[in-house]
Design a protein around this motif. Structure first.
Motif, PDB file in Angstrom:
ATOM      1  N   LYS A   9      43.057   4.348   0.082  1.00  0.00           N
ATOM      2  CA  LYS A   9      42.399   3.223  -0.559  1.00  0.00           C
ATOM      3  C   LYS A   9      41.221   3.663  -1.111  1.00  0.00           C
ATOM      4  CE  LYS A   9      41.284  -1.632   0.076  1.00  0.00           C
ATOM      5  NZ  LYS A   9      41.145  -2.842   1.045  1.00  0.00           N
ATOM      6  N   ILE A  10      40.267   4.411  -0.150  1.00  0.00           N
ATOM      7  CA  ILE A  10      38.838   4.873  -0.793  1.00  0.00           C
ATOM      8  C   ILE A  10      39.021   5.742  -1.959  1.00  0.00           C
ATOM      9  CG2 ILE A  10      36.961   6.182  -0.108  1.00  0.00           C
ATOM     10  CD1 ILE A  10      37.522   5.057   2.768  1.00  0.00           C
ATOM     11  N   LEU A  11      40.158   6.611  -1.716  1.00  0.00           N
ATOM     12  CA  LEU A  11      40.355   7.608  -2.852  1.00  0.00           C
ATOM     13  C   LEU A  11      40.649   6.877  -4.400  1.00  0.00           C
ATOM     14  CD1 LEU A  11      42.012  10.489  -0.968  1.00  0.00           C
ATOM     15  CD2 LEU A  11      39.970  10.518  -1.816  1.00  0.00           C
ATOM     16  N   GLN A  12      41.014   5.979  -4.131  1.00  0.00           N
ATOM     17  CA  GLN A  12      41.561   5.244  -5.642  1.00  0.00           C
ATOM     18  C   GLN A  12      39.818   4.929  -6.501  1.00  0.00           C
ATOM     19  OE1 GLN A  12      44.545   5.101  -6.185  1.00  0.00           O
ATOM     20  NE2 GLN A  12      44.341   5.791  -4.062  1.00  0.00           N
ATOM     21  N   THR A 161      49.707  19.138  -5.936  1.00  0.00           N
ATOM     22  CA  THR A 161      49.825  17.520  -5.746  1.00  0.00           C
ATOM     23  C   THR A 161      48.984  17.054  -4.612  1.00  0.00           C
ATOM     24  OG1 THR A 161      51.804  18.100  -4.436  1.00  0.00           O
ATOM     25  CG2 THR A 161      52.144  17.615  -6.678  1.00  0.00           C
ATOM     26  N   ILE A 162      48.054  17.841  -4.085  1.00  0.00           N
ATOM     27  CA  ILE A 162      47.299  17.457  -3.079  1.00  0.00           C
ATOM     28  C   ILE A 162      46.406  16.007  -3.256  1.00  0.00           C
ATOM     29  CG2 ILE A 162      45.164  18.014  -1.590  1.00  0.00           C
ATOM     30  CD1 ILE A 162      45.778  20.945  -1.874  1.00  0.00           C
ATOM     31  N   TRP A 163      46.132  15.972  -4.469  1.00  0.00           N
ATOM     32  CA  TRP A 163      45.168  14.855  -4.864  1.00  0.00           C
ATOM     33  C   TRP A 163      46.209  13.767  -5.941  1.00  0.00           C
ATOM     34  CZ3 TRP A 163      41.557  14.002  -1.921  1.00  0.00           C
ATOM     35  CH2 TRP A 163      40.635  15.409  -1.379  1.00  0.00           C
ATOM     36  N   THR A 164      46.764  14.302  -6.619  1.00  0.00           N
ATOM     37  CA  THR A 164      47.867  13.408  -7.649  1.00  0.00           C
ATOM     38  C   THR A 164      48.793  12.500  -6.499  1.00  0.00           C
ATOM     39  OG1 THR A 164      49.533  15.150  -7.868  1.00  0.00           O
ATOM     40  CG2 THR A 164      47.563  14.834  -9.489  1.00  0.00           C
ATOM     41  N   SER A 165      49.252  13.039  -5.398  1.00  0.00           N
ATOM     42  CA  SER A 165      49.954  12.246  -4.453  1.00  0.00           C
ATOM     43  C   SER A 165      49.300  11.117  -3.908  1.00  0.00           C
ATOM     44  CB  SER A 165      50.691  13.046  -3.394  1.00  0.00           C
ATOM     45  OG  SER A 165      49.856  13.710  -2.791  1.00  0.00           O
ATOM     46  N   ARG A 166      47.914  11.215  -3.898  1.00  0.00           N
ATOM     47  CA  ARG A 166      47.161  10.206  -3.060  1.00  0.00           C
ATOM     48  C   ARG A 166      46.373   9.238  -4.050  1.00  0.00           C
ATOM     49  NH1 ARG A 166      44.131  13.287   1.874  1.00  0.00           N
ATOM     50  NH2 ARG A 166      44.239  11.217   2.683  1.00  0.00           N
ATOM     51  N   ILE A 167      46.280   9.659  -5.082  1.00  0.00           N
ATOM     52  CA  ILE A 167      45.526   8.763  -6.221  1.00  0.00           C
ATOM     53  C   ILE A 167      45.940   8.206  -7.257  1.00  0.00           C
ATOM     54  CG2 ILE A 167      43.503   8.885  -7.645  1.00  0.00           C
ATOM     55  CD1 ILE A 167      42.292  11.199  -6.051  1.00  0.00           C
ATOM     56  N   ASP A 168      46.431   7.139  -7.284  1.00  0.00           N
ATOM     57  CA  ASP A 168      47.284   6.256  -8.369  1.00  0.00           C
ATOM     58  C   ASP A 168      46.797   6.814  -9.723  1.00  0.00           C
ATOM     59  OD1 ASP A 168      48.332   5.281  -6.020  1.00  0.00           O
ATOM     60  OD2 ASP A 168      47.422   3.362  -6.244  1.00  0.00           O
ATOM     61  N   GLY A 169      47.786   7.001 -10.712  1.00  0.00           N
ATOM     62  CA  GLY A 169      47.604   7.126 -11.900  1.00  0.00           C
ATOM     63  C   GLY A 169      46.870   8.465 -12.396  1.00  0.00           C
ATOM     64  N   MET A 170      46.812   9.484 -11.448  1.00  0.00           N
ATOM     65  CA  MET A 170      46.152  10.581 -11.582  1.00  0.00           C
ATOM     66  C   MET A 170      47.229  11.900 -12.213  1.00  0.00           C
ATOM     67  SD  MET A 170      43.918  13.127  -9.058  1.00  0.00           S
ATOM     68  CE  MET A 170      43.254  14.581  -9.895  1.00  0.00           C
TER      69      MET A 170
END
Length: 206
Positions: A9-12, A161-170
């Motif tokens: 949630k914070i990473l969004q 996919t380390i970040w794309t799997s956690r940040i929506d729309g990335m």
């Protein structure tokens, strides 16, 4: 599970900073992205009178740096996040309304006149642009003939996919796709630079 959900949630806020955590992220971006931005800027031969636009200006650190590099010019910043705009304005308050102008808006419909800028920059932000072709075309529109578009990213491998799997729309776009879209948008002279594992800098000239 709760801890991971809370962190996600914070990473969004890396996509669109909002509220308290958005301000924390912006502060971290200003400091953490500085080496990448400095590296990308090193590929430009700076002129003191340039007019520049930083798309996705975030916390405004790059605007502050560019205003130093172009002491006789002007710097503009635009960001889709209201929190980012407030933060960037505070960061550049001494020049705000004089040589620095920051507003909220979308890259897909830039509120600027045709051929207004010598340089447009995009640091760590194209991951979140919904329509790259439309965005690049808009950037070409506001650039002067012979103007430069600088793209700088610390992630350029779509298989990561380390970040794309956690940040929506990335989305991480491959270099060949970026080259193709830039060409279709009116850019002709396109240079690509890489360092370390994924750091990417693209210089495209209109």
């Amino acid at each position: 599970m709760f801890k991971q959900s809370f962190i996600n949630k914070i990473l969004q806020n890396t996509r669109k900073p909002e509220g308290f955590w958005g301000r924390i992220i912006l502060r971290g971006m200003n400091k953490g992205h500085a080496p990448l931005a400095k590296w990308g800027m090193s590929y430009l031969k700076w002129s003191p009178e340039w007019s520049l636009l930083d798309v996705g200006c975030g916390g405004g650190a790059n605007l502050a740096e560019m205003s130093i590099r172009c002491p006789e010019g002007s710097v503009y910043g635009i960001d889709i996040s209201e929190e980012s705009v407030k933060f960037a304005r505070k960061k550049n308050r001494d020049l705000l309304g004089k040589r620095c102008f920051i507003e909220q808006g979308s890259v897909e419909k830039l509120p600027y006149e045709n051929e207004m800028f010598n340089v447009v920059t995009a640091f760590e932000t194209i991951y979140f642009w919904n329509d790259l072709l439309q965005s690049f075309t808009e950037i070409a529109r506001v650039l002067k003939k012979g103007g430069i578009f600088l793209i700088c990213c610390e992630m350029s491998d779509p298989s990561n996919t380390i970040w794309t799997s956690r940040i929506d729309g990335m989305t991480i776009h491959p270099v060949r796709e970026l080259r193709s879209l830039l060409s279709r948008s009116g850019f002709t002279d396109i240079s690509v630079y890489k360092r370390r594992k994924e750091d990417l800098c693209i210089i495209a000239q209109k």
